[in-house]
Write an enzyme that holds these catalytic residues in place. Structure first.
Site, short mmCIF file in Angstrom:
data_model
loop_
_atom_site.label_atom_id
_atom_site.label_comp_id
_atom_site.label_asym_id
_atom_site.label_seq_id
_atom_site.Cartn_x
_atom_site.Cartn_y
_atom_site.Cartn_z
N TYR A 33 -1.47 -1.21 10.12
CA TYR A 33 -1.74 -1.60 8.73
C TYR A 33 -0.51 -1.36 7.87
O TYR A 33 -0.08 -2.25 7.11
CB TYR A 33 -2.94 -0.79 8.20
CG TYR A 33 -3.24 -1.01 6.74
CD1 TYR A 33 -3.79 -2.21 6.28
CD2 TYR A 33 -3.00 -0.01 5.79
CE1 TYR A 33 -4.07 -2.41 4.92
CE2 TYR A 33 -3.29 -0.19 4.44
CZ TYR A 33 -3.82 -1.39 4.02
OH TYR A 33 -4.10 -1.58 2.68
N SER A 51 0.86 -1.19 0.00
CA SER A 51 0.00 0.00 0.00
C SER A 51 0.89 1.23 0.00
O SER A 51 1.98 1.22 0.59
CB SER A 51 -0.89 0.02 1.25
OG SER A 51 -1.44 1.31 1.42
P1 NAP Z 1 -11.73 -5.49 -0.05
O1 NAP Z 1 -12.63 -4.81 -1.02
O2 NAP Z 1 -12.04 -5.39 1.40
O3 NAP Z 1 -11.62 -7.03 -0.49
C1 NAP Z 1 -10.78 -7.87 0.25
C2 NAP Z 1 -10.80 -9.26 -0.33
O4 NAP Z 1 -9.92 -10.07 0.48
C3 NAP Z 1 -12.16 -9.91 -0.30
O5 NAP Z 1 -12.37 -10.65 -1.49
C4 NAP Z 1 -12.08 -10.84 0.91
O6 NAP Z 1 -12.89 -11.98 0.73
C5 NAP Z 1 -10.63 -11.24 0.89
N1 NAP Z 1 -10.12 -11.73 2.18
C6 NAP Z 1 -10.07 -11.08 3.37
N2 NAP Z 1 -9.54 -11.87 4.32
C7 NAP Z 1 -9.23 -13.04 3.71
C8 NAP Z 1 -8.66 -14.26 4.16
N3 NAP Z 1 -8.29 -14.44 5.43
N4 NAP Z 1 -8.47 -15.26 3.25
C9 NAP Z 1 -8.84 -15.10 1.95
N5 NAP Z 1 -9.40 -13.96 1.47
C10 NAP Z 1 -9.60 -12.95 2.34
O7 NAP Z 1 -10.23 -4.96 -0.21
P2 NAP Z 1 -9.47 -4.24 -1.44
O8 NAP Z 1 -9.56 -2.78 -1.25
O9 NAP Z 1 -9.91 -4.85 -2.71
O10 NAP Z 1 -7.96 -4.64 -1.09
C11 NAP Z 1 -7.21 -5.58 -1.83
C12 NAP Z 1 -5.75 -5.43 -1.46
O11 NAP Z 1 -5.32 -4.10 -1.81
C13 NAP Z 1 -5.48 -5.57 0.05
O12 NAP Z 1 -4.28 -6.26 0.27
C14 NAP Z 1 -5.34 -4.13 0.52
O13 NAP Z 1 -4.56 -4.00 1.68
C15 NAP Z 1 -4.69 -3.51 -0.69
N6 NAP Z 1 -4.85 -2.06 -0.78
C16 NAP Z 1 -6.09 -1.51 -0.89
C17 NAP Z 1 -6.22 -0.12 -0.95
C18 NAP Z 1 -7.56 0.55 -1.06
O14 NAP Z 1 -7.62 1.79 -0.90
N7 NAP Z 1 -8.65 -0.15 -1.32
C19 NAP Z 1 -5.09 0.69 -0.91
C20 NAP Z 1 -3.84 0.08 -0.81
C21 NAP Z 1 -3.73 -1.29 -0.74
P3 NAP Z 1 -13.99 -12.46 1.81
O15 NAP Z 1 -15.01 -11.38 1.88
O16 NAP Z 1 -14.46 -13.73 1.26
O17 NAP Z 1 -13.23 -12.59 3.09
#
Ligand code: NAP
Length: 246
Positions: free
Chosen positions: A154, A141
């Site tokens: 985080y 991130s």
């Molecule tokens: P999100 O919308 O909350 O989706 C998270 C995904 O991870 C969901 O499909 C969830 O599935 C899955 N997940 C969570 N815990 C899990 C586990 N223990 N085992 C397997 N799957 C799991 O998040 P996102 O924003 O798309 O984030 C994706 C990645 O990008 C993350 O690593 C996050 O830290 C990174 N990121 C995001 C942002 C942002 O602003 N959105 C910024 C920087 C980095 P279930 O619902 O089935 O658990």
């Protein structure tokens, strides 16, 4: 990016958010996809349905990335179904936004289990089970480049992911496997939006050079590049995909 045709990709956490768009975009490029989820079964099945309705190939596999046996079973399922794994995207992650003083030990354990141990377990499987010239893309991130209050634990998990990425790249490079991390900025998903006021969202959007938050597609296109043959000389790197946020 026709080099992706016929490749097999595991995308952890692809039931929702960035991972769901990435799974669909990789499928459009001709990859056979494993859509991983931990709890959101209906969402994962809907991603698979969307892919198959567009002529792509995908299966949904439940696995908690923080569980060693689940991670092994996730690779087993991919190999049983498709015969190999070429691309591992360690995308699954959770966020906790709290001042350090308010972060509980349970919060700390939970986020390190999923964000760091989950990536570590994926790399352990990839070390022996990924095809030659494979690709690993880990999710960091852009907050590792900033000192934002409430992002302490985080961002610490993501700093760990970046360092694992750099070291693991050296460990598997001899087999032509590249290992990189991507650092999104604020991106339009539940993980970013949850608990934030419109004012906070606008303030964070205005911190980017382009004056907006990212969309999952903005991140997916960079992962597609890292997964492609065109990125064969890029390894051990952390790539910002954040509109100039940091
Ligand atoms: P999100 O919308 O909350 O989706 C998270 C995904 O991870 C969901 O499909 C969830 O599935 C899955 N997940 C969570 N815990 C899990 C586990 N223990 N085992 C397997 N799957 C799991 O998040 P996102 O924003 O798309 O984030 C994706 C990645 O990008 C993350 O690593 C996050 O830290 C990174 N990121 C995001 C942002 C942002 O602003 N959105 C910024 C920087 C980095 P279930 O619902 O089935 O658990």
């Amino acid at each position: 990016m026709s080099s992706l045709k016929g490749k097999v990709a595991i995308v952890t956490g692809s039931s929702r958010g960035i991972g769901s768009i990435l799974a669909k975009d990789l499928a459009k490029e001709g990859c056979n996809i494993v859509v991983n989820y931990s709890g959101s079964e209906a969402d994962a099945k809907s991603v698979v349905d969307d892919i198959t309705a567009s002529g792509g190939v995908a299966i949904a596999v439940q696995a908690n990335v923080a569980s060693p046996s689940d991670m092994t079973a996730l690779f087993d399922a991919a190999i049983d179904q498709y015969g190999k794994v070429d691309i591992l995207v360690n995308n699954a992650g959770i966020s906790i936004y709290k001042l350090v003083k308010d972060t509980t030990e349970e919060d700390f354990e939970r986020i390190f289990q999923i964000n760091v141990k989950g990536v570590f377990l994926g790399l352990k499987e990839a070390a022996t089970r990924l095809q030659e010239n494979g690709r690993v893309i880990n999710f960091s991130s852009s907050v590792t480049r900033l000192m934002l209050p409430t992002y302490g634990v985080y961002s610490a998990t993501k700093a760990a992911v970046e360092q694992l990425t750099r070291v693991f790249a050296k460990e598997v490079g001899a087999r032509g496997i590249t290992v990189n991390s991507i650092s999104p900025g604020p991106t339009n998903t539940d993980l970013f939006l949850k608990g934030k006021t419109e004012e906070t969202i606008q303030r964070l959007a205005s911190m980017s050079a382009l004056g907006r938050i990212g969309e999952p597609e903005d991140i997916s296109s960079v992962v597609l590049f890292l997964a492609s043959e065109s990125a064969a000389w890029v390894t051990g790197q952390n790539i910002g995909a954040n509109g100039g946020f940091a």
